[in-house]
Design a protein around this motif. Structure first.
Motif, short mmCIF file in Angstrom:
data_model
loop_
_atom_site.label_atom_id
_atom_site.label_comp_id
_atom_site.label_asym_id
_atom_site.label_seq_id
_atom_site.Cartn_x
_atom_site.Cartn_y
_atom_site.Cartn_z
N LEU A 281 0.81 -1.22 0.00
CA LEU A 281 0.00 0.00 0.00
C LEU A 281 0.84 1.27 0.00
O LEU A 281 0.30 2.38 -0.09
N LEU A 282 2.15 1.14 0.08
CA LEU A 282 3.04 2.28 0.29
C LEU A 282 2.85 3.38 -0.75
O LEU A 282 2.81 4.57 -0.42
N GLY A 283 2.73 3.01 -2.01
CA GLY A 283 2.59 4.00 -3.07
C GLY A 283 1.15 4.39 -3.35
O GLY A 283 0.88 5.06 -4.35
N ASP A 284 0.20 3.98 -2.48
CA ASP A 284 -1.22 4.26 -2.68
C ASP A 284 -1.66 3.85 -4.08
O ASP A 284 -2.29 4.63 -4.80
N PRO A 285 -1.34 2.59 -4.49
CA PRO A 285 -1.54 2.20 -5.89
C PRO A 285 -3.00 1.87 -6.20
O PRO A 285 -3.77 1.46 -5.32
N PRO A 286 -3.39 2.02 -7.47
CA PRO A 286 -4.75 1.66 -7.88
C PRO A 286 -4.93 0.16 -8.11
O PRO A 286 -6.06 -0.30 -8.26
N VAL A 287 -3.82 -0.59 -8.15
CA VAL A 287 -3.88 -2.03 -8.42
C VAL A 287 -3.15 -2.77 -7.30
O VAL A 287 -2.05 -2.39 -6.90
N LEU A 288 -3.77 -3.85 -6.81
CA LEU A 288 -3.18 -4.64 -5.73
C LEU A 288 -3.26 -6.13 -6.06
O LEU A 288 -4.31 -6.62 -6.49
N LEU A 289 -2.13 -6.84 -5.87
CA LEU A 289 -2.05 -8.29 -6.06
C LEU A 289 -1.61 -8.92 -4.74
O LEU A 289 -0.51 -8.62 -4.26
#
Length: 299
Positions: free
Chosen positions: A139-147
């Motif tokens: 979650l560190l980069g506040d990403p729109p995609v997570l795996l």
């Protein structure tokens, strides 16, 4: 993913896989051991090179992302952390590699519940704490995609519920969330959509409810004061009726609406009319029975 294939010599780990993982829903990635789930995730993240086909994130390969942690967050192995590097420092070097400020480190540590142990070394963490640290990194980069690959492995009930609530909340924010798991009971509570693979090939790409309904005929739990009389009427209408004792009937072969019409036509008051399907575990095992690579022999 388009026609994604990965071969190791004569072994095909992923075979011509074409799927889209959509934003705004939790997509469960299911399959028996050796079905190619982790290999697929590794190809999405550029850790393995496809033999053929493509795996892209928002239309671009992982290697083409300028700041990948801001585009996609991943947890593949909770143990992939230096045991002597403090939790905060582990996140710090990741943040610096993608030009992420220190404030975000404090935010994700608080989000995953590790704020009080940020200066401790992960070598002494429980598996649940390591899972939380891995999710903090994702979650560190506040990403729109997570795996997330098997994020609930080894967790206690509180940790499992925490991850379930977290991933559903992330999807509700419009993020794309792909979660693999062997824990069917948890997937039934977490996933909105399912991608199921077996021996490297796609065998299902569908909504959770549609998947469960398609693997078993609809059964309806019926409770009525005149249960015996209603059972006879429903059998006459072509239904199969099982009795569960007392006023409970299990009816297959007629939809709920038709059961209600039969009861109404004969003046029988219904106390319950509840559609039922097999569990996700039963539906999954039925679908993947021929795709299991390592199966025990029943005693």
């Amino acid at each position: 993913m388009r026609q994604l294939t990965k071969r190791y010599g004569e072994v095909t780990a992923v075979d011509d896989l074409t799927v889209d993982v959509r934003p705004g829903v939790v997509t469960g990635f299911l399959g028996p051991n050796g079905s190619g789930k982790t290999t697929t995730m590794r190809m999405i993240l550029g850790l393995d090179r496809p033999t053929s086909g493509t795996a892209t994130i928002s239309g671009r390969p992982y290697a083409g992302l300028a700041a990948p942690l801001r585009e996609v967050g991943a947890l593949l192995d909770a143990h992939a952390v230096h045991p002597r590097r403090r939790a905060y420092d582990h996140l710090l070097w990741l943040a610096q590699s993608n030009d992420i400020g220190r404030r975000r480190i404090d935010e994700v540590l608080a989000l995953v519940g590790l704020g009080d142990v940020a200066r401790r070394r992960p070598g002494g963490f429980s598996l649940g704490m390591k899972q939380r640290l891995g999710i903090a990194a994702a979650l560190l980069g506040d990403p729109p995609v997570l795996l997330l690959d098997e994020p609930v492995n080894g967790l206690d009930p509180e940790g499992i519920r925490w991850i379930r609530t977290l991933v559903r909340g992330l999807a509700a924010e419009g993020r794309t969330v792909l979660v693999s798991s062997h824990l069917m009971s948890e997937m039934a509570l977490t996933a909105d959509h399912l991608i199921v693979v077996g021996r490297g090939r796609l065998i299902a790409d569908t909504g959770l409810r549609e998947f469960m309904r398609s693997r078993s005929p609809e059964a309806v739990l019926v409770r009525a004061a005149a249960a015996d009389r209603l059972a006879g009427l429903l059998r006459a209408a072509g239904a199969s009726v099982g009795t569960g004792g007392g006023d409970a009937l299990t009816v297959t072969g007629l939809p709920s609406a038709e059961i209600g019409r039969v009861a109404l036509a004969h003046g029988i008051a219904l106390q319950e009319l509840t559609p039922q399907w097999s569990s996700l575990e039963e539906a999954y095992l039925d679908l993947t029975r021929d795709a299991v690579e390592f199966a025990g022999v029943p005693s």
